[in-house]
Design a protein around this motif. Structure first.
Motif, PDB file in Angstrom:
ATOM      1  N   VAL A 159       0.872  -1.172   0.000  1.00 10.34           N
ATOM      2  CA  VAL A 159       0.000   0.000   0.000  1.00 10.34           C
ATOM      3  C   VAL A 159       0.912   1.225   0.000  1.00 10.34           C
ATOM      4  CG1 VAL A 159      -1.799   1.265   1.249  1.00 10.34           C
ATOM      5  CG2 VAL A 159      -1.767  -1.254   1.294  1.00 10.34           C
ATOM      6  N   VAL A 160       0.765   2.071  -1.024  1.00 12.59           N
ATOM      7  CA  VAL A 160       1.598   3.276  -1.081  1.00 12.59           C
ATOM      8  C   VAL A 160       0.744   4.483  -0.721  1.00 12.59           C
ATOM      9  CG1 VAL A 160       3.132   4.696  -2.492  1.00 12.59           C
ATOM     10  CG2 VAL A 160       2.976   2.234  -2.926  1.00 12.59           C
ATOM     11  N   ILE A 161       1.186   5.200   0.303  1.00 13.96           N
ATOM     12  CA  ILE A 161       0.512   6.444   0.684  1.00 13.96           C
ATOM     13  C   ILE A 161       1.185   7.554  -0.118  1.00 13.96           C
ATOM     14  CG2 ILE A 161       0.108   8.016   2.625  1.00 13.96           C
ATOM     15  CD1 ILE A 161      -0.367   5.640   4.352  1.00 13.96           C
ATOM     16  N   ARG A 162       0.527   7.915  -1.216  1.00 12.51           N
ATOM     17  CA  ARG A 162       1.157   8.822  -2.181  1.00 12.51           C
ATOM     18  C   ARG A 162       0.806  10.287  -1.850  1.00 12.51           C
ATOM     19  NH1 ARG A 162      -0.666  10.080  -8.277  1.00 12.51           N
ATOM     20  NH2 ARG A 162      -0.805   7.836  -8.585  1.00 12.51           N
ATOM     21  N   ASN A 163       1.835  11.105  -1.713  1.00 17.78           N
ATOM     22  CA  ASN A 163       1.571  12.529  -1.490  1.00 17.78           C
ATOM     23  C   ASN A 163       2.635  13.425  -2.122  1.00 17.78           C
ATOM     24  OD1 ASN A 163       3.689  12.122   0.268  1.00 17.78           O
ATOM     25  ND2 ASN A 163       2.428  12.183   2.110  1.00 17.78           N
ATOM     26  N   ALA A 164       3.561  12.834  -2.858  1.00 21.80           N
ATOM     27  CA  ALA A 164       4.590  13.581  -3.590  1.00 21.80           C
ATOM     28  C   ALA A 164       5.405  14.518  -2.700  1.00 21.80           C
ATOM     29  CB  ALA A 164       3.960  14.353  -4.759  1.00 21.80           C
ATOM     30  N   VAL A 165       5.670  14.052  -1.492  1.00 18.97           N
ATOM     31  CA  VAL A 165       6.449  14.881  -0.564  1.00 18.97           C
ATOM     32  C   VAL A 165       7.073  13.984   0.506  1.00 18.97           C
ATOM     33  CG1 VAL A 165       4.380  15.332   0.865  1.00 18.97           C
ATOM     34  CG2 VAL A 165       6.312  16.876   1.024  1.00 18.97           C
ATOM     35  N   TYR A 166       8.236  14.403   1.003  1.00 13.66           N
ATOM     36  CA  TYR A 166       8.751  13.782   2.227  1.00 13.66           C
ATOM     37  C   TYR A 166       7.936  14.406   3.366  1.00 13.66           C
ATOM     38  CZ  TYR A 166      12.784  11.809  -0.256  1.00 13.66           C
ATOM     39  OH  TYR A 166      13.592  11.080  -1.099  1.00 13.66           O
ATOM     40  N   GLY A 167       6.713  13.902   3.502  1.00 12.32           N
ATOM     41  CA  GLY A 167       5.694  14.586   4.290  1.00 12.32           C
ATOM     42  C   GLY A 167       6.034  14.748   5.758  1.00 12.32           C
ATOM     43  N   TRP A 168       6.617  13.728   6.342  1.00 16.97           N
ATOM     44  CA  TRP A 168       6.917  13.781   7.782  1.00 16.97           C
ATOM     45  C   TRP A 168       7.863  14.946   8.085  1.00 16.97           C
ATOM     46  CZ3 TRP A 168       4.815  11.555  11.865  1.00 16.97           C
ATOM     47  CH2 TRP A 168       5.540  11.462  13.052  1.00 16.97           C
ATOM     48  N   ILE A 169       8.819  15.154   7.172  1.00 21.67           N
ATOM     49  CA  ILE A 169       9.809  16.214   7.377  1.00 21.67           C
ATOM     50  C   ILE A 169       9.167  17.571   7.080  1.00 21.67           C
ATOM     51  CG2 ILE A 169      12.112  17.039   6.731  1.00 21.67           C
ATOM     52  CD1 ILE A 169      11.948  14.189   8.103  1.00 21.67           C
ATOM     53  N   LYS A 170       8.317  17.603   6.043  1.00 22.06           N
ATOM     54  CA  LYS A 170       7.643  18.858   5.730  1.00 22.06           C
ATOM     55  C   LYS A 170       6.752  19.284   6.899  1.00 22.06           C
ATOM     56  CE  LYS A 170       5.353  21.320   2.027  1.00 22.06           C
ATOM     57  NZ  LYS A 170       4.966  21.298   0.628  1.00 22.06           N
ATOM     58  N   ALA A 171       6.105  18.296   7.506  1.00 24.26           N
ATOM     59  CA  ALA A 171       5.266  18.603   8.671  1.00 24.26           C
ATOM     60  C   ALA A 171       6.131  19.167   9.803  1.00 24.26           C
ATOM     61  CB  ALA A 171       4.535  17.344   9.130  1.00 24.26           C
ATOM     62  N   GLY A 172       7.339  18.664   9.937  1.00 26.16           N
ATOM     63  CA  GLY A 172       8.266  19.198  10.932  1.00 26.16           C
ATOM     64  C   GLY A 172       8.649  20.629  10.616  1.00 26.16           C
ATOM     65  N   GLN A 173       8.830  20.929   9.330  1.00 29.95           N
ATOM     66  CA  GLN A 173       9.155  22.307   8.947  1.00 29.95           C
ATOM     67  C   GLN A 173       7.975  23.227   9.230  1.00 29.95           C
ATOM     68  OE1 GLN A 173      10.427  21.940   4.805  1.00 29.95           O
ATOM     69  NE2 GLN A 173      12.523  21.406   5.411  1.00 29.95           N
ATOM     70  N   LYS A 174       6.770  22.689   9.077  1.00 28.36           N
ATOM     71  CA  LYS A 174       5.584  23.501   9.359  1.00 28.36           C
ATOM     72  C   LYS A 174       5.466  23.764  10.860  1.00 28.36           C
ATOM     73  CE  LYS A 174       0.627  23.777   8.765  1.00 28.36           C
ATOM     74  NZ  LYS A 174      -0.612  23.092   8.483  1.00 28.36           N
ATOM     75  N   THR A 175       5.604  22.685  11.633  1.00 24.90           N
ATOM     76  CA  THR A 175       5.356  22.798  13.066  1.00 24.90           C
ATOM     77  C   THR A 175       6.476  23.553  13.790  1.00 24.90           C
ATOM     78  OG1 THR A 175       4.328  20.645  12.895  1.00 24.90           O
ATOM     79  CG2 THR A 175       4.731  21.442  15.112  1.00 24.90           C
ATOM     80  N   GLY A 176       7.698  23.245  13.423  1.00 25.02           N
ATOM     81  CA  GLY A 176       8.800  23.788  14.215  1.00 25.02           C
ATOM     82  C   GLY A 176       9.567  24.925  13.562  1.00 25.02           C
ATOM     83  N   TYR A 177       9.358  25.177  12.259  1.00 32.76           N
ATOM     84  CA  TYR A 177      10.201  26.152  11.556  1.00 32.76           C
ATOM     85  C   TYR A 177       9.363  27.135  10.730  1.00 32.76           C
ATOM     86  CZ  TYR A 177      13.989  23.383  13.284  1.00 32.76           C
ATOM     87  OH  TYR A 177      14.855  22.733  14.141  1.00 32.76           O
ATOM     88  N   GLY A 178       8.208  27.498  11.276  1.00 38.63           N
ATOM     89  CA  GLY A 178       7.387  28.567  10.698  1.00 38.63           C
ATOM     90  C   GLY A 178       6.993  28.315   9.249  1.00 38.63           C
ATOM     91  N   GLY A 179       6.899  27.056   8.855  1.00 40.19           N
ATOM     92  CA  GLY A 179       6.456  26.755   7.486  1.00 40.19           C
ATOM     93  C   GLY A 179       7.471  27.155   6.425  1.00 40.19           C
ATOM     94  N   ARG A 180       8.743  27.300   6.815  1.00 35.48           N
ATOM     95  CA  ARG A 180       9.766  27.608   5.796  1.00 35.48           C
ATOM     96  C   ARG A 180      10.167  26.292   5.125  1.00 35.48           C
ATOM     97  NH1 ARG A 180      10.871  30.601  10.073  1.00 35.48           N
ATOM     98  NH2 ARG A 180      12.495  29.219  10.870  1.00 35.48           N
ATOM     99  N   TYR A 181       9.375  25.906   4.133  1.00 38.03           N
ATOM    100  CA  TYR A 181       9.580  24.606   3.486  1.00 38.03           C
ATOM    101  C   TYR A 181      10.815  24.659   2.616  1.00 38.03           C
ATOM    102  CZ  TYR A 181       4.817  24.057   5.081  1.00 38.03           C
ATOM    103  OH  TYR A 181       3.701  24.001   5.858  1.00 38.03           O
ATOM    104  N   PHE A 182      11.663  23.671   2.737  1.00 34.32           N
ATOM    105  CA  PHE A 182      12.887  23.644   1.951  1.00 34.32           C
ATOM    106  C   PHE A 182      13.188  22.232   1.476  1.00 34.32           C
ATOM    107  CE2 PHE A 182      17.475  23.022   1.555  1.00 34.32           C
ATOM    108  CZ  PHE A 182      17.748  23.962   0.575  1.00 34.32           C
TER     109      PHE A 182
END
Ligand SMILES: Cc1ncc(C[n+]2csc(CCOP(=O)(O)OP(=O)(O)O)c2C)c(N)n1
Length: 558
Positions: free
Chosen positions: A471-494
């Protein structure tokens, strides 16, 4: 009469009850492969497309079978590629034997192609390792490796097998092994009766004891003794992710997973209410204890049961150390508390669990698109029976499944690579698990990041006709890390987003029967069809990126 070194290796594996070897060929492995081809050993060889995945297959096999997993590869890159799987197995207390063939002893130090120092490479990362210098040492070295892997805290072993060592002579009468060392735990250690009495005294005096179980109880097969003791004390049983399967999670005394990856505020509250915590086969590491804050150090008494003396007391000041096999330690505590039977009191636990699942159920029943990860977990648990094995990759799958997929039976049915959490583990670990327990359905759940790290093995699944479902959970992103950038780094996605892949089409190109699901109302049926199919299947689920989903973790940094 003599055997060749390569023949002796094959006989030594057979003598320890090995059934299957996962691996990949190479120049330095030719004598070994020839011995495997010629001898009537009855072992199956599964050719993989990458040594990393051979090691993960051996790991998955070992986790569900209770036997040593074996993987092999050639020298040089074969060794550096086998290594990630051996490290994971070692740190997860899983007995996996890695064999890398090597350049000849006679060619050492002469800039020989693929030469590297396998002894130094593997030493810090395995429980036991050796580079063979003489063929005559093969029987002794293999016996020592099996002993090391399955006694005490189980772990990985590595043997380097030079080309000329494979061709040299081994005395046939020396080629024997103890098959009980092919199973784990092979040698159980009993607890010191003095500390058993002390622990029993603390348990009698405790008002709200709570168990926190790591991987130890399942490794030791201590589930019955654990449940008996928990019922005797009416004590809640929480687990780490590796500890899932210590208790059926629908039991009145089961808390579920605690910690920052899979735990929730509700499960944390149960730990916080305790006046005595019993760690069982658990390292009390950063994730389980939310950086050593839950349980609160100094506020609770601690009994720590572990087969590894170095683990006991490493993180918490311990009131009673019980260095022993979990099954024997819990049995001894049951005996010492034979007269005790507290009435079952689990109303506050039931309330906490109801609260935890109320939040989840609201999201899991949502018909929104893209599909919410909670919906995937809920549909999967409806589609699978209690015996099914589920392997979860890091990213969305591991924390969501460990928090919300109910492990309905005790034993190893849901697992993840919790030691190092490398993406791309679940497909091959699930393949290995299928060989370990072929009578049940095995499912791997991965993010698209993980898919990119294991897709080559789709060919192995097809060639070997493995009836496993991906089962592939497809979202075209390293989502767990992006969520970390959102939560802890003011949404500065990189540098966390990547392109869309049609995983169903990729899998189809390999010959895997596949579904792409965008409509949540069609997810259940697709999963059921995929699970019922007799060959490899893949369900590509177009999911909501994690950064927009409610994450079940209390903090991001472990
Ligand atoms: C080998 C490896 N490299 C990097 C990481 C760090 N990491 C943890 S979760 C994650 C993102 C996972 O992305 P994906 O598989 O797409 O799942 P998602 O989080 O989007 O559900 C990354 C990069 C890792 N766990 N393993």
């Amino acid at each position: 009469m003599n055997l060749s070194g390569a023949e002796a290796v094959v006989e030594m594996l057979k003598a320890h009850g090995v059934e299957v070897i996962f691996g990949l060929c190479g120049d330095t492995s030719l004598p070994l492969y020839d011995a495997l081809a010629r001898l009537p050993h009855g072992m199956r060889h599964v050719l993989t497309r990458d040594e990393r995945h051979a090691a993960y297959m051996a790991d998955g096999y070992a986790r569900v079978s209770g036997k040593v997993g074996v993987c092999e590869g050639p020298s040089g890159g074969g060794a550096t590629y086998l290594l990630p799987g051996l490290v994971e197995a070692n740190e997860s207390s899983v007995p996996v034997l890695g064999i890398n063939t090597d350049v000849s002893v006679a060619s050492r130090g002469r800039f020989t192609l693929t030469e590297l120092d396998q002894k130094a490479l593997m030493k810090p990362l395995t429980k036991w390792n050796a580079v063979l210098d003489r063929s005559a040492d093969i029987p002794r070295v293999f016996r020592a490796a099996f002993d090391a892997m399955t006694s005490g805290r189980p772990g990985a072993a590595h043997i380097a097998l030079p080309f000329d060592v494979q061709n040299g002579p081994v005395e046939r009468s020396d080629v024997w092994g103890d098959p009980s060392l092919g199973l784990y735990p092979s040698r159980r250690v009993a607890p010191d009766p003095f500390y058993v009495e002390l622990a029993a005294k603390l348990l009698r005096g405790a008002k709200r004891p709570v168990f926190i179980c790591g991987g130890g109880p399942v490794i030791s097969g201590a589930q019955d003794e654990l449940l008996e003791l928990a019922l005797r004390l009416s004590a809640p049983v929480a687990t780490t992710i590796s500890g899932q399967g210590s208790i059926p999670e629908e039991h009145a005394l089961a808390v579920g997973v605690v910690g920052s990856n899979g735990g929730t505020p509700e499960t944390r509250s149960i730990v916080d209410q305790a006046d005595l915590v019993v760690f069982v086969g658990c390292r009390a590491g950063s994730v389980t204890t939310e950086r050593w804050r839950h349980p609160v150090p100094g506020k609770v008494k601690v009994v720590h049961i572990d087969v590894d003396a170095q683990t006991v007391g490493a993180n918490y000041r311990v009131d009673v150390p019980l260095v022993a096999d979990a099954k024997l330690a819990l049995a001894a505590l049951n005996e010492a508390l034979d007269d005790l039977r507290r009435p079952l009191e689990s109303s506050s636990l039931a309330k906490a669990k109801a609260q935890k699942f109320a939040g989840f159920n609201a999201l899991a029943s949502s018909d929104d698109t893209p599909i919410k990860p909670e919906r995937v977990v809920a549909e999967l648990s409806k589609a699978l029976d209690a015996d099914a094995i589920v392997v979860a990759d890091p990213g969305t799958p591991c924390p969501y499944l460990s928090a919300y997929y109910p492990v309905r039976k005790s034993g190893r049915t849901l697992f993840s690579n919790r030691a190092h959490g490398a993406l791309g583990y679940s497909l091959s670990a699930a393949a290995g698990a299928h060989y370990g327990r072929p009578s049940v359905k095995t499912v791997a759940v991965m993010g698209d990041g993980s898919f990119g790290m294991c897709a080559g093995e789709l060919e192995t699944l097809v060639r070997c006709k493995l009836p496993i479902t991906l089962v592939v959970i497809r979202n075209a992103v390293y989502g767990w890390i992006k969520a970390g950038q959102k939560t802890g780094y003011g949404g500065r996605y990189f540098s966390v987003d990547f392109g869309i892949t049609d995983h169903a089409k990729v899998a189809e190109a390999f010959g895997v029967k596949s579904w792409k699901v965008e409509d949540p109302l069609k997810l259940g049926a697709a999963l059921k069809e995929a699970i019922a199919f007799s060959g490899p299947t893949l369900v590509d689920v177009v999911c909501q990126p994690l950064q927009e989903a409610r994450a079940p973790v209390s903090e991001w940094v472990a």
